[in-house]
Design a protein around this motif. Structure first.
Motif, PDB file in Angstrom:
ATOM      1  N   UNK A   1       0.613  -0.954   0.265  1.00 54.28           N
ATOM      2  CA  UNK A   1       0.133   0.310  -0.207  1.00 54.28           C
ATOM      3  C   UNK A   1       0.640   1.143  -0.202  1.00 54.28           C
ATOM      4  N   UNK A   2       2.204   1.102   0.820  1.00 51.30           N
ATOM      5  CA  UNK A   2       2.788   2.458   0.728  1.00 51.30           C
ATOM      6  C   UNK A   2       3.131   2.518  -1.297  1.00 51.30           C
ATOM      7  N   UNK A   3       3.711   1.387  -1.560  1.00 55.50           N
ATOM      8  CA  UNK A   3       4.752   1.636  -2.782  1.00 55.50           C
ATOM      9  C   UNK A   3       3.517   2.788  -4.152  1.00 55.50           C
ATOM     10  N   UNK A   4       2.041   1.745  -3.875  1.00 53.30           N
ATOM     11  CA  UNK A   4       0.599   2.294  -4.475  1.00 53.30           C
ATOM     12  C   UNK A   4       0.418   3.773  -3.795  1.00 53.30           C
ATOM     13  N   UNK A   5       0.482   3.811  -2.442  1.00 58.62           N
ATOM     14  CA  UNK A   5       0.461   5.172  -2.763  1.00 58.62           C
ATOM     15  C   UNK A   5       1.417   6.301  -2.921  1.00 58.62           C
ATOM     16  N   UNK A   6       2.707   5.906  -3.085  1.00 64.44           N
ATOM     17  CA  UNK A   6       3.836   6.458  -3.571  1.00 64.44           C
ATOM     18  C   UNK A   6       3.281   7.144  -5.599  1.00 64.44           C
ATOM     19  N   UNK A   7       3.215   5.910  -5.869  1.00 68.77           N
ATOM     20  CA  UNK A   7       3.060   6.022  -7.437  1.00 68.77           C
ATOM     21  C   UNK A   7       1.865   6.488  -7.533  1.00 68.77           C
ATOM     22  N   UNK A   8       0.580   6.956  -6.763  1.00 65.26           N
ATOM     23  CA  UNK A   8      -0.351   8.180  -6.818  1.00 65.26           C
ATOM     24  C   UNK A   8       0.293   9.469  -7.028  1.00 65.26           C
ATOM     25  N   UNK A   9       1.619  10.028  -6.246  1.00 66.65           N
ATOM     26  CA  UNK A   9       1.607  11.300  -6.629  1.00 66.65           C
ATOM     27  C   UNK A   9       2.700  11.408  -7.738  1.00 66.65           C
ATOM     28  N   UNK A  10       3.350  10.556  -8.701  1.00 65.76           N
ATOM     29  CA  UNK A  10       4.312  10.441  -9.620  1.00 65.76           C
ATOM     30  C   UNK A  10       3.143  11.832 -11.035  1.00 65.76           C
TER      31      UNK A  10
ATOM     32  N   UNK B   1      12.974   7.560   2.783  1.00 70.21           N
ATOM     33  CA  UNK B   1      12.765   8.270   4.464  1.00 70.21           C
ATOM     34  C   UNK B   1      12.436  10.084   4.192  1.00 70.21           C
ATOM     35  N   UNK B   2      12.871  10.474   3.444  1.00 70.36           N
ATOM     36  CA  UNK B   2      12.711  11.941   3.130  1.00 70.36           C
ATOM     37  C   UNK B   2      10.935  12.802   2.407  1.00 70.36           C
ATOM     38  N   UNK B   3      10.472  11.096   1.869  1.00 69.57           N
ATOM     39  CA  UNK B   3       9.060  11.456   1.882  1.00 69.57           C
ATOM     40  C   UNK B   3       9.102  11.918  -0.163  1.00 69.57           C
ATOM     41  N   UNK B   4      10.442  12.234  -0.567  1.00 68.67           N
ATOM     42  CA  UNK B   4      10.035  12.380  -2.078  1.00 68.67           C
ATOM     43  C   UNK B   4      10.009  10.732  -3.099  1.00 68.67           C
ATOM     44  N   UNK B   5       9.450  11.697  -3.816  1.00 72.56           N
ATOM     45  CA  UNK B   5       9.409  10.284  -4.698  1.00 72.56           C
ATOM     46  C   UNK B   5      10.132   9.412  -5.457  1.00 72.56           C
ATOM     47  N   UNK B   6      10.277   8.157  -5.423  1.00 71.64           N
ATOM     48  CA  UNK B   6      11.841   7.619  -6.145  1.00 71.64           C
ATOM     49  C   UNK B   6      11.048   6.639  -6.857  1.00 71.64           C
ATOM     50  N   UNK B   7      11.579   6.621  -8.283  1.00 74.98           N
ATOM     51  CA  UNK B   7      11.101   4.995  -8.986  1.00 74.98           C
ATOM     52  C   UNK B   7      12.797   4.694  -9.549  1.00 74.98           C
ATOM     53  N   UNK B   8      12.096   3.612  -9.587  1.00 78.63           N
ATOM     54  CA  UNK B   8      13.256   2.441  -9.716  1.00 78.63           C
ATOM     55  C   UNK B   8      13.347   1.230 -10.818  1.00 78.63           C
ATOM     56  N   UNK B   9      14.428   1.492 -11.630  1.00 78.64           N
ATOM     57  CA  UNK B   9      14.823   0.165 -12.764  1.00 78.64           C
ATOM     58  C   UNK B   9      15.420  -0.748 -12.001  1.00 78.64           C
ATOM     59  N   UNK B  10      15.731  -1.588 -11.583  1.00 77.85           N
ATOM     60  CA  UNK B  10      16.799  -1.969 -10.604  1.00 77.85           C
ATOM     61  C   UNK B  10      17.580  -3.283 -12.444  1.00 77.85           C
ATOM     62  N   UNK B  11      17.295  -3.407 -13.237  1.00 78.83           N
ATOM     63  CA  UNK B  11      17.956  -4.175 -13.966  1.00 78.83           C
ATOM     64  C   UNK B  11      18.315  -2.959 -14.606  1.00 78.83           C
ATOM     65  N   UNK B  12      17.717  -1.953 -14.828  1.00 80.02           N
ATOM     66  CA  UNK B  12      18.802  -1.232 -16.499  1.00 80.02           C
ATOM     67  C   UNK B  12      19.804   0.024 -15.221  1.00 80.02           C
ATOM     68  N   UNK B  13      19.563   0.011 -13.466  1.00 77.19           N
ATOM     69  CA  UNK B  13      19.554   0.997 -13.015  1.00 77.19           C
ATOM     70  C   UNK B  13      19.301   2.181 -12.719  1.00 77.19           C
ATOM     71  N   UNK B  14      18.286   2.213 -13.385  1.00 80.42           N
ATOM     72  CA  UNK B  14      17.813   3.611 -13.096  1.00 80.42           C
ATOM     73  C   UNK B  14      17.108   4.299 -12.285  1.00 80.42           C
ATOM     74  N   UNK B  15      16.909   5.700 -11.624  1.00 78.98           N
ATOM     75  CA  UNK B  15      16.762   6.025 -10.944  1.00 78.98           C
ATOM     76  C   UNK B  15      15.539   7.393 -10.871  1.00 78.98           C
ATOM     77  N   UNK B  16      14.680   7.688 -10.943  1.00 74.78           N
ATOM     78  CA  UNK B  16      13.964   8.552 -10.766  1.00 74.78           C
ATOM     79  C   UNK B  16      13.657   9.896  -9.964  1.00 74.78           C
ATOM     80  N   UNK B  17      14.034  10.936  -9.262  1.00 71.97           N
ATOM     81  CA  UNK B  17      14.010  11.771  -8.456  1.00 71.97           C
ATOM     82  C   UNK B  17      12.752  12.563  -8.405  1.00 71.97           C
TER      83      UNK B  17
END
Length: 223
Positions: A98-107, A149-165
């Protein structure tokens, strides 16, 4: 006597001529009679050869059709297997907290402009709620929300090594494997409004905060 012999020869001459003509005609008639038979045999040979050629022509065609049918069947089976694997991967991805889905709603999604003329396009994946497909010039990532921990929206592609902040006034895309920023100062329309408000109404820095006033001195106690 001579005249009698001559007369007899004259009488027999036409008969001899007729006999010779009859003998000459017989081989010709036999030859003529054998020609139709020979021509019929040739026709039969030609028909047999044509039948063999037709059968030989049909055999490769049928073999080719069978080969094509097998190849089509193999491709169909591979495609079905690939679809099943993809369905399995999507099913395995579906377990977001549920926490991850809540983050997704803010993207923020859509086409987002970045600095130096760059841009990214981020879209929600309708087949896997909570995940995103992010594309840009020369890259394409599948992003999953990650709690911070900061509350920023963070998305990751672990296979590709990408991070969207994503923070209130801008976003950035990094490739941690390559150690580089792919896009910086990316602003959705909502973030652009926040960035403009910050320019006109900058937040006070901790260094600019006035020190609290000193407490008034207490009067000396009367003796």
């Amino acid at each position: 006597m001579k005249s009698l012999i001559a007369s007899a020869l004259m009488v027999l001459a036409p008969a001899l001529a007729l006999a010779q003509a009859s003998d000459a005609a017989k081989p010709a008639s036999k030859t003529a009679a054998t020609k139709p038979a020979a021509s019929k045999t040739a026709v039969k040979h030609k028909e047999a050869a044509a039948t063999k050629k037709s059968a030989a022509a049909k055999a490769p065609a049928s073999s080719h059709k069978a080969h094509v049918a097998k190849a089509t069947s193999s491709r169909t089976q591979l495609k079905s297997a690939a679809n099943q694997v993809a369905s399995g991967l999507v099913a395995a991805e579906a377990a977001l907290s549920p926490a991850e889905l809540a983050i997704a709603d803010r993207v923020y999604t859509g086409h987002i402009a970045c600095e130096l003329g760059a841009s990214v396009n981020i879209q929600r994946d309708p087949a896997s709620p909570g995940r995103f497909n992010l594309e840009g010039k020369g890259y394409k990532y599948r992003m999953t929300p990650v709690a911070t921990s900061t509350g920023a929206v963070r998305l990751e592609d672990q296979a590709g090594g990408a991070v969207w902040l994503q923070i209130a006034n801008k976003s950035m895309l990094m490739n941690q494997k390559a150690g580089q920023r792919l896009a910086d100062d990316c602003m959705s329309p909502e973030q652009l409004v926040v960035a403009q408000n910050l320019k006109t109404h900058p937040q006070a820095s901790l260094l600019d905060t006035p020190a609290p006033a000193a407490a008034p001195a207490q009067p000396a106690a009367a003796k």
